[in-house]
Motif scaffolding. Sequence first.
Motif, PDB file in Angstrom:
ATOM      1  N   TYR A 156       1.248  -1.204   0.062  1.00 52.55           N
ATOM      2  CA  TYR A 156      -0.149   0.030   0.230  1.00 52.55           C
ATOM      3  C   TYR A 156       1.310   0.899   0.184  1.00 52.55           C
ATOM      4  O   TYR A 156       0.833   2.385  -0.757  1.00 52.55           O
ATOM      5  N   VAL A 157       1.999   1.116   1.177  1.00 45.75           N
ATOM      6  CA  VAL A 157       2.866   2.317   1.257  1.00 45.75           C
ATOM      7  C   VAL A 157       3.586   2.851  -0.130  1.00 45.75           C
ATOM      8  O   VAL A 157       3.578   3.837  -1.076  1.00 45.75           O
ATOM      9  N   GLY A 158       3.994   1.005  -0.609  1.00 47.58           N
ATOM     10  CA  GLY A 158       5.052   1.446  -2.014  1.00 47.58           C
ATOM     11  C   GLY A 158       3.470   2.308  -4.362  1.00 47.58           C
ATOM     12  O   GLY A 158       4.536   2.296  -4.293  1.00 47.58           O
ATOM     13  N   ARG A 159       2.589   2.023  -3.451  1.00 53.76           N
ATOM     14  CA  ARG A 159       1.491   2.310  -4.352  1.00 53.76           C
ATOM     15  C   ARG A 159       0.626   3.435  -4.490  1.00 53.76           C
ATOM     16  O   ARG A 159       0.257   4.076  -4.998  1.00 53.76           O
ATOM     17  N   ASN A 207      -0.643   6.766  -4.454  1.00 52.66           N
ATOM     18  CA  ASN A 207      -0.571   7.389  -5.011  1.00 52.66           C
ATOM     19  C   ASN A 207       0.081   7.564  -6.532  1.00 52.66           C
ATOM     20  O   ASN A 207       0.073   8.809  -8.040  1.00 52.66           O
ATOM     21  N   THR A 208      -0.305   6.063  -7.002  1.00 57.60           N
ATOM     22  CA  THR A 208       0.168   5.838  -7.808  1.00 57.60           C
ATOM     23  C   THR A 208      -0.779   5.247  -9.255  1.00 57.60           C
ATOM     24  O   THR A 208      -0.081   4.765 -10.675  1.00 57.60           O
ATOM     25  N   ALA A 235      -5.446  -1.276   1.549  1.00 57.74           N
ATOM     26  CA  ALA A 235      -6.273   0.187   0.990  1.00 57.74           C
ATOM     27  C   ALA A 235      -7.287   0.781   1.374  1.00 57.74           C
ATOM     28  O   ALA A 235      -8.029   1.452   1.472  1.00 57.74           O
ATOM     29  N   PHE A 236      -8.322  -0.863   1.318  1.00 55.91           N
ATOM     30  CA  PHE A 236      -9.731  -0.882   2.042  1.00 55.91           C
ATOM     31  C   PHE A 236      -9.735  -0.249   2.879  1.00 55.91           C
ATOM     32  O   PHE A 236     -10.391   0.528   4.081  1.00 55.91           O
ATOM     33  N   VAL A 237      -8.883  -0.289   4.016  1.00 59.69           N
ATOM     34  CA  VAL A 237      -8.397  -0.465   5.697  1.00 59.69           C
ATOM     35  C   VAL A 237      -8.368   1.608   5.294  1.00 59.69           C
ATOM     36  O   VAL A 237      -8.919   2.185   6.040  1.00 59.69           O
TER      37      VAL A 237
END
Length: 140
Positions: free
Chosen positions: A30-33, A35-36, A85-87
């Motif tokens: 999640y952190v890596g993706r 805003n991508t 991403a859901f959380v």
Amino acid sequence: MLRHELTHVAARVATSPGAPLWITEGVPEYVGRKNTYVRLEDAAPDLASAVRAGDGPTGLPADRDFAVDSDEARVAYQAAWSVAAFVAARFGEAKLKALYLGVAASDDVKRQDVAIRGVLGMSRAEFVASWQRWLNDQVG
């Protein structure tokens, strides 16, 4: 990729060696993706395809599904990302961090369930069902 790996390094001190991969890989994904992507399908095309075909996840990804030599690995990583991403979307990033700290702190499923309930206010089964509804809504 770098943000993903840096998240692993930063979280290592709070992560039990036996913590489930759905959280220890999902949050770094999640952190890596972040805003991508615009749509779930952009970040998780294989997962989106499976959900659209009615073959979406029936539960949180099992550790064995992340094995590099497995056909399930790509979907497992995408599913783990989608849990995070859901959380973040439903509860906020502060709750995602709290969930990580609670679940990843132990390899004991009962303690992880206590963390899920304590952070999100629902059982593991309710959490999974809510995530599955969110996936279906995202794929539309």
